[in-house]
Design a protein around this motif. Structure first.
Motif: not given
Ligand SMILES: NC(=O)c1ccc[n+]([C@@H]2O[C@H](COP(=O)([O-])OP(=O)(O)OC[C@H]3O[C@@H](n4cnc5c(N)ncnc54)[C@H](O)[C@@H]3O)[C@@H](O)[C@H]2O)c1
Length: 377
Positions: A82-88
């Protein structure tokens, strides 16, 4: 070879970096995007899935629903990474849930909000033995990899000074109200961004490039940060003196308010026999300076490069490649690790780089808050 089934959290319509991750995963050709939670709003997430041709039964409305749905699938069909590309602020809770349920991860930087969270993820990765790639994208450029190899071979002699800078200007339009960009404004809000804007978002890339290319650890920092304008809660500009040991020192400069500058990240490593300089706005040129010879320029797709640098450029020499290919190189290394194939350390940044980054950000902010004092990293 069978494609690795990939999911994505964030990266929906209008998002910035998610699109680059999808392109990178397609360039290296090792992945197939099968589902995700693409947006904070479920309706927009579904709109994105339809546009992307992703089956709506794999477009979930939360990370919990994704885990439940994917674990219920037969082994060969299940999402593996899974690629996590959400805000920090979302990276840590999302990464922790997914690691605990056996998913490999690609995660955006800064890895977490606190050092404690970063250390927690590091021990979870060690315990689960899952692959965790942190996307410090610039480490995927062939000439950055070449720089790392030349330094490891000792061509610079004794390293005597290291400077890195990362200058942007886009936040001017936000803080002075012309608002040319609507995504990414969460970077100015401590709730979503963490303790820092400038150092957390871009200073940490400069920090990572230094440790990646030299193999050295920065031991102490002294910072002077600025919020630039009244009413801004986080740093938008700063200078950080860095110390490796008694003799080796340098500086990291980062700013989001250098009007007109775009994505100017540059690293220079100065040695007793010569020096190397690379900048991302002209990424296919690595300069080597010497007191006794003319300046040399290393370029991708020539036999003189080191294996990893050479393999990181897919077209014949003279065909410029850039940020998507750099990120694809990181995805390529990550795929090798997921498939348990042999890979070279440095093919992708790890959870340990994430811990180092969080220690840097917090040391820099603490140094500034305590009155510009030296802090250990
Ligand atoms: N490696 C790099 O060079 C690089 C470059 C840009 C951004 N980043 C990092 O990537 C991350 C994202 O940045 P961005 O600029 O793409 O942000 P963005 O605001 O453009 O996009 C964020 C996305 O996350 C989604 N989202 C928010 N909350 C969510 C939730 N609870 N569940 C699912 N989706 C949710 C939003 O709807 C949006 O699609 C940040 O951590 C940033 O630091 C890294």
């Amino acid at each position: 070879m069978k494609k690795i089934k990939m999911g994505m959290i964030g990266g929906g319509i209008g998002a910035f970096i998610g699109d680059a991750h999808r392109r990178a995963s397609r360039i290296c050709n090792d992945y197939e995007l099968v589902g995700g939670v693409f947006d904070i709003e479920y309706a927009r997430s579904k709109e994105f899935a339809l546009k992307e041709g992703i089956s709506l039964d794999r477009c979930y409305n939360s990370v919990d629903a994704l885990i439940k749905g994917e674990l219920a699938r037969p082994a060969g069909e299940k999402m593996e990474v899974v690629s996590i590309v959400t805000p920090n602020a979302l990276h840590y809770p999302q990464a922790k849930k997914l690691l605990n349920k056996g998913f490999h991860l690609v995660c955006e930087k800064p890895m977490t909000m606190t050092v404690r969270e970063a250390l927690d993820l590091e021990s979870l990765v060690a315990k689960t033995k899952l692959t965790f790639a942190l996307t410090h994208t610039y480490t995927g450029y062939p000439m950055v990899r070449q720089m790392r190899d030349l330094i490891a071979k000792g061509v610079l002699g004794t390293i005597q000074r290291i400077d890195a800078q990362y200058y942007q200007g886009w936040i001017n339009s936000i803080i002075y109200g012309t608002n040319s960009r609507i995504t990414g404004v969460w970077r100015l809000d401590p709730k979503h961004a963490g303790v820092s804007s400038c150092m957390g978002d871009i200073g940490v890339h400069a920090f990572n490039l230094i440790e990646y290319t030299t193999g050295l650890e920065i031991k102490e920092v002294l910072s002077d940060l600025s919020q630039v304008k009244d009413g801004i809660k986080l740093d938008l500009d700063g200078t950080v003196l860095i110390r490796f040991d008694k003799k080796l020192k340098g500086v990291i400069r980062a700013s989001q308010v250098c009007g007109g500058l775009e994505n100017d990240i540059t690293i220079s490593v100065y040695g007793s026999k010569g020096s190397l300089r690379w900048g991302q706005e002209n990424p296919n040129y690595l300069y080597m300076f010497s007191d006794t010879e003319p300046t040399k320029v290393f370029k991708p797709a020539h036999g003189y490069n080191y294996k990893l640098a050479e393999e990181g450029h897919t077209m014949p020499a003279g065909h410029p490649e850039g940020i998507y290919e750099a990120l694809a190189n990181i995805y390529k290394g990550t795929a090798k690790s997921i498939r348990k194939q042999k890979f070279i350390p440095g093919e992708f940044p790890t959870v340990h780089d994430g811990v180092r980054g969080m220690k840097f950000i917090h040391a820099v902010v603490n140094s500034n808050t305590k009155g510009n004092v030296w802090m250990k990293v």
